[in-house]
Write a protein that holds these residues in place. Structure first.
Motif, PDB file in Angstrom:
ATOM      1  N   SER A   1      -2.905   7.832   0.080  1.00  0.00           N
ATOM      2  CA  SER A   1      -2.444   6.736  -0.822  1.00  0.00           C
ATOM      3  C   SER A   1      -3.435   7.279  -2.816  1.00  0.00           C
ATOM      4  O   SER A   1      -3.028   6.898  -3.556  1.00  0.00           O
TER       5      SER A   1
ATOM      6  N   CYS B   1       0.388  -1.231   0.244  1.00  0.00           N
ATOM      7  CA  CYS B   1       0.065   0.153  -0.081  1.00  0.00           C
ATOM      8  C   CYS B   1       1.066   1.253   0.044  1.00  0.00           C
ATOM      9  O   CYS B   1       1.620   1.744   0.336  1.00  0.00           O
TER      10      CYS B   1
ATOM     11  N   SER C   1       1.667   1.248   5.474  1.00  0.00           N
ATOM     12  CA  SER C   1       1.398   0.796   6.349  1.00  0.00           C
ATOM     13  C   SER C   1       1.906  -0.195   6.644  1.00  0.00           C
ATOM     14  O   SER C   1       1.914  -1.000   7.939  1.00  0.00           O
TER      15      SER C   1
ATOM     16  N   CYS D   1       0.297   3.810   1.664  1.00  0.00           N
ATOM     17  CA  CYS D   1      -0.140   4.492   2.658  1.00  0.00           C
ATOM     18  C   CYS D   1       1.266   4.544   3.556  1.00  0.00           C
ATOM     19  O   CYS D   1       1.827   5.507   4.603  1.00  0.00           O
TER      20      CYS D   1
HETATM   21 ZN   LIG Z   1      -3.277   2.277   2.917  1.00  0.00          ZN
END
Ligand SMILES: [Zn+2]
Length: 131
Positions: A41, A7, A11, A9
């Motif tokens: 994202s 992902c 994470s 972002c």
């Molecule tokens: Zn994410």
């Protein structure tokens, strides 16, 4: 972006287990931080529709053009204040780092974003951009 990809972002989860279902509208973001991450994202994958849908109508710009040259490559969440499933508002402080695809020039955005929860959904309201 594939569901099995990392992902954007940061994470540590896959896209399919993190921001993907939020982008597709399969489920709403449970917290202000989750919404903030999914909006980052969305910038990274170029999902302008999601950015519009998660922007509060009061502050949403009339149109949203994403800069294809800007590559968002790292998000660091520095602090959160409220923004949980039982809050009506919250703040998230973060640094987002980007680079220009054409020139390689790098930049960073340091912002404290404000969010509100209405009708069970989190919305981005506005933010203070710092150094
Ligand atoms: Zn994410």
């Amino acid at each position: 972006m594939l569901d099995s990809d990392r992902c954007p972002c940061g994470s540590g989860d896959t896209y399919g287990a993190c921001c993907g279902p939020l982008h597709r509208g399969d489920r709403p973001a449970p917290t202000a931080e989750a919404l903030m991450r999914s909006r980052y994202s969305a910038f990274a994958v170029g999902d302008a529709a999601y950015l519009g849908a998660t922007w509060h109508p009061r502050t949403r710009p009339p149109s949203l053009e994403l800069d294809d040259d800007q590559e968002w490559w790292r998000l660091t969440v520095l602090a959160t204040h409220a923004g949980g499933p039982f809050d009506d508002g919250g703040e998230v402080e973060f640094v987002a780092q980007y680079r220009s695809a054409s020139t390689g020039e790098r930049g960073r955005l340091h912002e404290v974003s404000r969010f509100v929860r209405e009708g069970g959904r989190w919305f981005y309201v506005d933010g203070d951009v710092g150094a």
